[in-house]
Motif scaffolding. Structure first.
Motif, short mmCIF file in Angstrom:
data_model
loop_
_atom_site.label_atom_id
_atom_site.label_comp_id
_atom_site.label_asym_id
_atom_site.label_seq_id
_atom_site.Cartn_x
_atom_site.Cartn_y
_atom_site.Cartn_z
N THR A 5 0.83 -1.32 -0.01
CA THR A 5 0.02 0.16 -0.02
C THR A 5 0.86 1.33 0.09
OG1 THR A 5 -0.12 0.04 2.33
CG2 THR A 5 -2.02 -1.21 1.18
N ASP A 6 0.47 2.42 -0.60
CA ASP A 6 1.16 3.68 -0.86
C ASP A 6 0.89 4.66 0.45
OD1 ASP A 6 2.42 2.33 -2.90
OD2 ASP A 6 0.83 3.32 -4.22
N THR A 7 0.33 4.16 1.49
CA THR A 7 0.06 5.04 2.69
C THR A 7 1.35 5.12 3.34
OG1 THR A 7 -2.44 4.14 2.72
CG2 THR A 7 -1.38 5.38 4.43
N LYS A 8 1.77 6.48 3.53
CA LYS A 8 3.16 6.89 4.23
C LYS A 8 2.69 6.83 5.69
CE LYS A 8 4.38 10.83 2.50
NZ LYS A 8 5.27 11.82 2.33
N GLN A 9 3.62 6.13 6.28
CA GLN A 9 3.41 6.05 7.90
C GLN A 9 4.36 7.34 8.53
OE1 GLN A 9 4.69 2.14 8.96
NE2 GLN A 9 3.01 1.06 7.91
N TYR A 10 4.24 8.20 7.97
CA TYR A 10 5.27 9.44 8.49
C TYR A 10 4.88 10.70 8.01
CZ TYR A 10 8.14 8.71 4.46
OH TYR A 10 8.60 8.53 3.13
N GLU A 11 5.22 11.97 8.43
CA GLU A 11 5.05 13.17 7.72
C GLU A 11 6.48 13.71 7.42
OE1 GLU A 11 2.47 15.61 10.04
OE2 GLU A 11 1.14 13.96 10.48
N THR A 12 6.58 14.22 6.41
CA THR A 12 7.74 14.92 6.12
C THR A 12 7.87 16.19 6.66
OG1 THR A 12 7.21 15.86 3.93
CG2 THR A 12 8.31 13.86 3.99
N PRO A 13 9.07 17.08 6.92
CA PRO A 13 9.02 18.10 7.62
C PRO A 13 8.33 19.31 6.40
CG PRO A 13 11.16 17.43 7.61
CD PRO A 13 10.36 16.34 6.89
N ASN A 14 7.77 20.31 7.07
CA ASN A 14 7.12 21.14 6.34
C ASN A 14 7.98 22.20 5.28
OD1 ASN A 14 4.65 20.57 7.48
ND2 ASN A 14 4.98 22.19 9.08
N HIS A 15 9.15 22.55 5.71
CA HIS A 15 10.01 23.32 4.70
C HIS A 15 11.36 22.54 4.53
CE1 HIS A 15 8.00 26.81 5.94
NE2 HIS A 15 7.91 26.45 7.26
N PRO A 16 11.61 22.28 3.21
CA PRO A 16 12.43 21.46 2.87
C PRO A 16 14.07 21.89 3.27
CG PRO A 16 11.88 22.96 1.08
CD PRO A 16 10.88 23.04 2.24
N TYR A 17 14.29 22.83 3.32
CA TYR A 17 15.68 23.22 3.76
C TYR A 17 15.64 24.14 5.07
CZ TYR A 17 20.37 24.75 4.51
OH TYR A 17 21.61 24.92 5.07
N GLN A 18 15.99 23.70 6.28
CA GLN A 18 16.21 24.53 7.49
C GLN A 18 17.53 23.70 8.09
OE1 GLN A 18 12.82 23.35 9.37
NE2 GLN A 18 11.78 25.51 9.22
#
Length: 173
Positions: A5-18
């Protein structure tokens, strides 16, 4: 969840570069021997879900019997996996850090018990099938070890690493 299944089990950070966040993530990935940041993001998402459930329970009427039962079950689950100590209460869930979640991974437990010299070596031992928990072989480094299972983590009896004289065994400190 079934495989594929393609459901991700995590969230990526909101801003790509910090820069500061990236440096913090890199140090955690190094310290805990994670294969990539996705594993770290999974742990962060797990921590967010713990906090979300704690806030939800804290926001409800504490004298309600259903809320009290749900709170006890929730705290019991977190204490069983070792994220919380026995004396901790519902409010203490909000002060948890991602390290508390990462410390309960099989990979970290194997390293902390001294079965491997590094977290990366612990990961290798696990994926190659040299580690058992209560006699059951586990090949997933992110397996969450319960507190009562912690003493049952050891080398598989037929593994060459079970021999104390094996050259890859952790040196006694």
């Amino acid at each position: 969840m079934p495989l594929g299944t393609d459901t991700k089990q995590y969230e990526t950070p909101n801003h790509p570069y910090q820069g500061e966040r990236i440096a913090d993530e890199h140090s955690l990935v190094e310290r805990y021997g994670l294969s990539n940041k996705e594993e770290l993001w999974r742990a962060q998402s797990q921590l967010r879900s713990y906090r979300r459930e704690a806030r939800d329970l804290l926001g409800q009427a504490q004298d309600d019997e259903t809320v009290m039962r749900r709170s006890e079950e929730f705290l019991g689950r977190l204490k069983r996996v070792g994220v919380l100590d026995e004396a901790d209460e519902l409010g203490d869930v909000l002060s948890l850090e991602v390290e508390d979640v990462l410390e309960r991974r099989l990979q970290t437990v194997v390293y902390r018990k001294g079965l491997a010299n590094t977290t990366q070596q612990a990961r290798q031992f696990i994926t190659h099938g040299h580690i058992v928990v209560d006699g059951q072989r586990h090949r997933v480094p992110s397996y969450v070890v319960d507190v009562d299972e912690e003493d049952l983590v050891d080398f598989e009896e037929n593994s060459p690493l079970a021999d104390d004289l094996h050259p890859e065994r952790a040196e006694e400190q």
